[in-house]
Write an enzyme that holds these catalytic residues in place. Structure first.
Site, PDB file in Angstrom:
ATOM      1  N   HIS A   1      -0.263   4.607   0.213  1.00  0.00           N
ATOM      2  CA  HIS A   1      -0.480   5.750   0.809  1.00  0.00           C
ATOM      3  C   HIS A   1      -1.423   5.587   2.133  1.00  0.00           C
ATOM      4  CE1 HIS A   1      -3.914   3.670  -0.959  1.00  0.00           C
ATOM      5  NE2 HIS A   1      -4.845   4.275   0.077  1.00  0.00           N
TER       6      HIS A   1
ATOM      7  N   LYS B   1       1.027  -1.243   0.063  1.00  0.00           N
ATOM      8  CA  LYS B   1      -0.003  -0.103   0.020  1.00  0.00           C
ATOM      9  C   LYS B   1       0.879   1.187   0.084  1.00  0.00           C
ATOM     10  CE  LYS B   1      -3.701   2.120   2.617  1.00  0.00           C
ATOM     11  NZ  LYS B   1      -4.544   2.107   3.957  1.00  0.00           N
TER      12      LYS B   1
END
Length: 232
Positions: free
Chosen positions: A106, A104
């Site tokens: 963000h 991921k």
């Protein structure tokens, strides 16, 4: 055999997780039994599953660890329910951690892991559903060891199929030799045959003489040395 192991074997059958018949595995082998941990779907089933894992981990490794690591995807709920069960059964708070198939990029939890972060000095127990070839460890162990200076104290799977890995030993034995940590299971297929052969489970006998002979034949071809000595 410990009572919880006998209960776990019956639980797998009752939950339609462990089935007997004729199944084609991903490897192309024709197997007389098949395990699908994805069939644990209800809250009650998951609660019991976590308790069986917690008891097996406590028996094998005690409570001298900090993190339960469950490889994505099936290992994620296993780590969660087992962490809950460990707290309830033994009063020990352990963290859970899992890897992401795709990192991921963000948010506050960006990166390649979810749950707790791994820290230097953490003692980790790996947890999976079943290991046939040990291939998943080739991806997971470097991730865990690369995240921090951790000690992997061991691996726990639910069922040891006791099939050959790359040689005559089982996949769990090969994992132990390759990575240097113990690899254990709640039960083995030897335990399963002992518990169910010609004994009723859920109102019927699931391992009768025909299935027992099919299991013998299967392990004559694909069984690790330990299971061949036990069943053949």
């Amino acid at each position: 055999m410990e009572a919880y192991k006998q209960e776990f074997i019956e639980f797998m059958v009752e939950s339609d997780v462990l089935k007997f018949g004729e199944f084609t595995l991903k490897s192309g082998r024709k197997s007389p039994f098949f395990m699908n941990a994805g069939a644990y779907v209800t809250g009650t089933q998951l609660k019991r599953l976590g308790e069986y894992y917690a008891k097996a981990i406590h028996d094998a490794y005690g409570d001298d660890f900090d993190v339960l690591f469950g490889p994505a995807y099936k290992g994620i709920p296993l780590a969660v329910v087992t962490a809950i069960a460990f707290s309830e059964l033994y009063g020990k708070e352990v963290r859970y951690c899992s890897d992401r198939k795709e990192a991921k990029d963000h948010g506050a939890d960006k990166g390649g892991f979810l749950g707790s972060s791994l820290k230097d000095g953490d003692r980790v127990i790996m947890i999976e559903d079943v290991t046939t070839s040990g291939k998943s460890m080739e991806e997971t162990v470097p991730k865990v060891r690369g995240a921090a200076k951790v000690e992997i104290r061991g691996l726990m799977v639910s069922l040891n199929r006791m099939e050959k890995g790359t040689g005559e030993k089982s996949a769990l034995e090969e994992i132990q030799e390759k990575y240097g940590f113990p690899a254990r299971s709640i039960v083995t297929m030897g335990d399963v045959v002992e518990a169910l052969y010609n004994r009723p489970c859920r109102g019927k006998v699931v391992i009768d003489d025909r299935i027992r002979e099919a299991i013998r034949t299967y392990y004559a071809a694909y069984g690790a040395e330990a299971i061949r000595k036990e069943l053949l």
